[in-house]
Design a protein around this motif. Structure first.
Motif, PDB file in Angstrom:
ATOM      1  N   UNK A 216       3.592  13.385  -2.386  1.00  0.00           N
ATOM      2  CA  UNK A 216       4.684  14.102  -1.742  1.00  0.00           C
ATOM      3  C   UNK A 216       4.319  14.523  -0.326  1.00  0.00           C
ATOM      4  N   UNK A 217       3.061  14.965  -0.133  1.00  0.00           N
ATOM      5  CA  UNK A 217       2.672  15.402   1.213  1.00  0.00           C
ATOM      6  C   UNK A 217       2.624  14.238   2.183  1.00  0.00           C
ATOM      7  N   UNK A 218       2.211  13.051   1.726  1.00  0.00           N
ATOM      8  CA  UNK A 218       2.200  11.891   2.621  1.00  0.00           C
ATOM      9  C   UNK A 218       3.620  11.470   2.977  1.00  0.00           C
ATOM     10  N   UNK A 219       4.555  11.636   2.050  1.00  0.00           N
ATOM     11  CA  UNK A 219       5.948  11.278   2.342  1.00  0.00           C
ATOM     12  C   UNK A 219       6.613  12.310   3.254  1.00  0.00           C
ATOM     13  N   UNK A 220       6.410  13.569   2.954  1.00  0.00           N
ATOM     14  CA  UNK A 220       7.175  14.617   3.628  1.00  0.00           C
ATOM     15  C   UNK A 220       6.513  15.171   4.875  1.00  0.00           C
ATOM     16  N   UNK A 221       5.189  15.108   4.958  1.00  0.00           N
ATOM     17  CA  UNK A 221       4.485  15.794   6.038  1.00  0.00           C
ATOM     18  C   UNK A 221       3.983  14.875   7.137  1.00  0.00           C
ATOM     19  N   UNK A 222       4.147  13.563   7.007  1.00  0.00           N
ATOM     20  CA  UNK A 222       3.729  12.658   8.079  1.00  0.00           C
ATOM     21  C   UNK A 222       4.646  12.835   9.287  1.00  0.00           C
TER      22      UNK A 222
ATOM     23  N   UNK B  31       7.905   5.747   0.893  1.00  0.00           N
ATOM     24  CA  UNK B  31       7.257   5.171  -0.288  1.00  0.00           C
ATOM     25  C   UNK B  31       5.800   5.575  -0.484  1.00  0.00           C
ATOM     26  N   UNK B  32       5.277   6.518   0.287  1.00  0.00           N
ATOM     27  CA  UNK B  32       3.882   6.918   0.116  1.00  0.00           C
ATOM     28  C   UNK B  32       3.646   7.451  -1.295  1.00  0.00           C
TER      29      UNK B  32
ATOM     30  N   UNK C  37       0.835  -1.195   0.000  1.00  0.00           N
ATOM     31  CA  UNK C  37       0.000   0.000   0.000  1.00  0.00           C
ATOM     32  C   UNK C  37       0.873   1.250   0.000  1.00  0.00           C
ATOM     33  N   UNK C  38       0.372   2.298  -0.621  1.00  0.00           N
ATOM     34  CA  UNK C  38       1.092   3.567  -0.675  1.00  0.00           C
ATOM     35  C   UNK C  38       0.093   4.680  -0.372  1.00  0.00           C
TER      36      UNK C  38
ATOM     37  N   UNK D 175       5.476   3.384   9.591  1.00  0.00           N
ATOM     38  CA  UNK D 175       5.780   4.808   9.454  1.00  0.00           C
ATOM     39  C   UNK D 175       7.041   5.004   8.620  1.00  0.00           C
ATOM     40  N   UNK D 176       8.075   4.249   8.938  1.00  0.00           N
ATOM     41  CA  UNK D 176       9.331   4.349   8.181  1.00  0.00           C
ATOM     42  C   UNK D 176       9.096   4.062   6.706  1.00  0.00           C
ATOM     43  N   UNK D 177       8.298   3.031   6.423  1.00  0.00           N
ATOM     44  CA  UNK D 177       8.058   2.646   5.035  1.00  0.00           C
ATOM     45  C   UNK D 177       7.294   3.730   4.284  1.00  0.00           C
ATOM     46  N   UNK D 178       6.208   4.238   4.877  1.00  0.00           N
ATOM     47  CA  UNK D 178       5.396   5.241   4.176  1.00  0.00           C
ATOM     48  C   UNK D 178       6.130   6.572   4.038  1.00  0.00           C
TER      49      UNK D 178
END
Length: 664
Positions: free
Chosen positions: A348-354, A344-345, A314-315, A338-341
């Motif tokens: 860009x916002x899911x990768x950078x802003x989580x 690999x989300x 899942x991404x 958390x590390x994976x997403x």
């Protein structure tokens, strides 16, 4: 190398004899329950005040039925800010399998709901498919992605919606968010999965079917969850589907479809020892549930694919604020997801802003940390954190577009136990951590804490072995029992360490503090006279008085040591490398303390007992005794690798409270 099947050293025999009075009673029955994390009076008052506020400041729309793509309709209770125009409202969705009462919306959620109403949000409480007034058949985590997608689609099309939805929830109401986030619903703007490990399947080194297993061993406190939450409830009564909404609102004044569950923990505790294992639910007269199927599966059963666990396939599209606990059984899969997403989300916002928070508490008990937080028996200091303020800022940014700096906050804030400080990191695992290997060593007598087991960072020059006997009918007991979903917290295990079936390896008292943060790998070399057995490992912090507090544990069924594709059994006398799924913690071992691990073959009733036969285990009742050997030395380097912080990260006793909300 062939290994003698069993050799009990003189020192071990002496320890066994001297300790027999201590360990003879109560080894098969579940230990007594304890209240692992107590709600403080000021917290209870705050929650009651929040409930009162919600009840007086929310306009509630009950019995709102939302259609799903297959025609099934799900029950919803919608709350709006009282007396305010219903237009351009951001919405928080809470998708939950537990009772939703229109006059009271769950104590630990109430402060959040109060804040949402004060900031002009709508709140949608939804009963999962097949639960209470929702139509359809309940099956654990099935259709959580599709139903979540359809629900958000419905919300964003309402005249009162601003087109943005966030999800909130702890435990089950967080588990569904992983698959929901993978479905990329338009309008889904922010996720807050809080204690969500049971919603995660395969990710990184973990493939635990939502914490049904650890290392291929069934986690037994699921029994308590399915029993007292009526999980599944396929026999529930149903109302005439032709009744009007007005009729159903009136019906709801008198009926809530909550089953009457007799609170008899003693019955459930006593039933843990039932053999065969798959007869436990019959023993306690539980309702039919998914557990009836789950208990009769192996970890490689293809039916697990029908359950919508979040996986590394899942991404995510929406940024997540993941809130975790060190003393939650799902901590390993959670931080790994958390590390994976983060890497690999799908957006860009899911990768950078989580962002991620890790508190030193039990499952879903983060908001109940106090100035003197005690988790079972361990004092972890002032672990307060303004979760309500942070979550509100999170939604204000992603659902309202407010520039409030929430995405400029640290990637990870994790509590460093031992020195009791919040720490900030800009990577996970922390880049400040480097692996330090501690090798197991002994003179052949690591049995009990009085033995000669050692942990050393120096590679060993001589080969040695420690022997112990594992009898499934006298397993090592889980301290504190297994109250419901909680893994029980931290206890002084020094008493258990007088058992001769517990191998104990410790460093000398530390000359300097050792700070550990992140995943921990363990490799053991085993020989046994049985074709299959289990190995357990426990990491502990031992203070100068000898109290040994557990930090995290793992277990591995040896037949699954090469993966889930098929079991690989042992041959007597041969040596096998056994690697564990990683432990995870954040702890500073103070000067004068010791780093310790325990090795054994049982932790009951946290985990099921391996009957050592090599059979199905779940349908067997006649165990075999196993004589197990742990080898260590240059040929068989049994070891634990700790992620030691070499450069202190940003640290402040006020970090958690200044991060949000309380704003000191």
């Amino acid at each position: 190398m062939n290994v003698p099947l069993y050799r009990e050293p003189l020192m071990t025999r002496l320890a066994r004899v001297s300790a027999v009075g201590f360990i003879a009673a109560g080894l098969i029955s579940a230990p007594a329950r304890v209240d692992a994390q107590v709600l403080q009076p000021d917290q209870a008052l705050r929650e009651q005040e929040a409930i009162a506020y919600v009840n007086s400041h929310a306009d509630k729309e009950d019995m709102v039925m939302i259609p799903m793509r297959d025609g099934v309709q799900l029950y919803n209770l919608i709350e709006f800010p009282k007396g305010q125009p219903r237009q351009n409202l951001p919405t928080v969705l809470i998708h939950i399998p537990y009772l939703i009462d229109p006059n009271h919306t769950r104590d630990n959620f109430a402060p959040f709901i109060q804040s949402f109403l004060q900031h002009g949000y709508a709140i949608v409480w939804q009963s999962e498919r097949g639960r209470y007034f929702s139509q359809g058949h309940y099956t654990y985590l099935v259709r959580s992605g599709e139903d979540g997608f359809d629900t958000i689609d419905w919300i964003t099309k309402q005249p009162w919606s601003n087109g943005k939805v966030g999800a909130l929830g702890c435990s089950s109401s967080a588990e569904e968010q992983h698959k929901l986030n993978a479905f990329h619903p338009p309008g889904f703007a922010a996720a807050v999965p809080w204690g969500s490990g049971a919603g995660i399947g395969r990710v990184g080194p973990y493939n635990e079917m939502g914490n049904m297993y650890r290392g291929g061993v069934l986690i037994l406190n699921w029994i308590q969850w399915w029993w007292d939450s009526s999980g599944g409830n396929p026999t529930r009564p149903l109302f005439d589907p032709t009744l009007s909404r007005e009729d159903m609102i009136n019906v709801h004044r008198f009926w809530n479809l909550q089953p009457e569950m007799p609170v008899d923990h003693a019955t459930v505790d006593a039933a843990y020892k039932t053999l065969p294992l798959n007869q436990i639910m019959k023993e306690i007269h539980a309702e039919p549930s998914d557990f009836d199927s789950f208990v009769n599966r192996f970890p490689n059963d293809p039916r697990w694919k029908d359950t919508e666990f979040g996986t590394q396939d899942d991404h995510y599209s929406a940024p997540m604020l993941m809130i975790n606990s060190w003393y939650d059984m799902g901590i390993g899969p959670n931080v790994t997801m958390f590390e994976y997403q983060h890497k690999h989300a799908a957006t860009e916002t899911a990768r950078n802003d989580s962002r991620m928070i890790i508190a030193p508490t039990l499952h879903c008990a983060q908001t109940r940390a106090s100035e003197h937080t005690v988790v079972s028996e361990r004092d972890v200091g002032d672990a307060r954190f303004d979760y309500v303020g942070l979550v509100q800022d999170w939604y204000d940014h992603f659902l309202k577009g407010m520039d409030n700096g929430v995405t400029k906050q640290p990637l990870v804030r994790a509590y460093m136990m031992g020195i009791n400080q919040w720490r900030s990191y800009d990577s996970w695992p922390p880049k400040e951590a480097h692996g330090v290997t501690y090798y197991l060593d002994s003179d052949g007598g690591a049995n009990t804490r009085l033995g000669n087991g050692r942990l050393t960072t120096v590679k060993l020059g001589e080969q040695a072995a420690d022997h112990f006997t594992y009898d499934p009918m006298t397993p090592v007991p889980t301290p504190g029992g297994e109250p419901g979903w909680s893994p029980g917290g931290s206890y002084d295990r020094s008493g258990l360490e007088m058992r001769t079936d517990v191998l104990v390896y410790s460093t000398p008292p530390l000359a300097h503090p050792v700070e550990v943060m992140g995943p921990i790998t363990v490799t053991l070399y085993l020989s046994s006279d049985r074709k299959d057995t289990d190995l357990t490992v426990e990491l502990l912090d031992v203070d100068p008085s000898g109290r040994a507090y557990n930090l995290d544990e793992s277990i591995q069924r040896v037949r699954w040591r090469e993966g889930w594709d098929h079991p690989v059994f042992m041959q007597p006398g041969q040596v096998y490398k056994v690697e564990f799924t990683p432990l995870t913690t954040g702890n500073a071992f103070a000067a004068g303390h010791q780093i310790r691990i325990e090795v054994s073959s049982s932790d009951f009733p946290h985990f099921e007992r391996n009957l050592n036969t090599g059979g199905n285990n779940y349908d067997e009742k006649d165990p075999l005794v196993a004589h197990n050997v742990i080898l260590h030395g240059p040929q068989y380097p049994s070891a634990i690798v700790l992620p030691v912080i070499s450069t202190p990260a940003t640290a402040s006793a006020e970090e958690g409270r200044s991060a949000a909300g309380n704003r000191p």
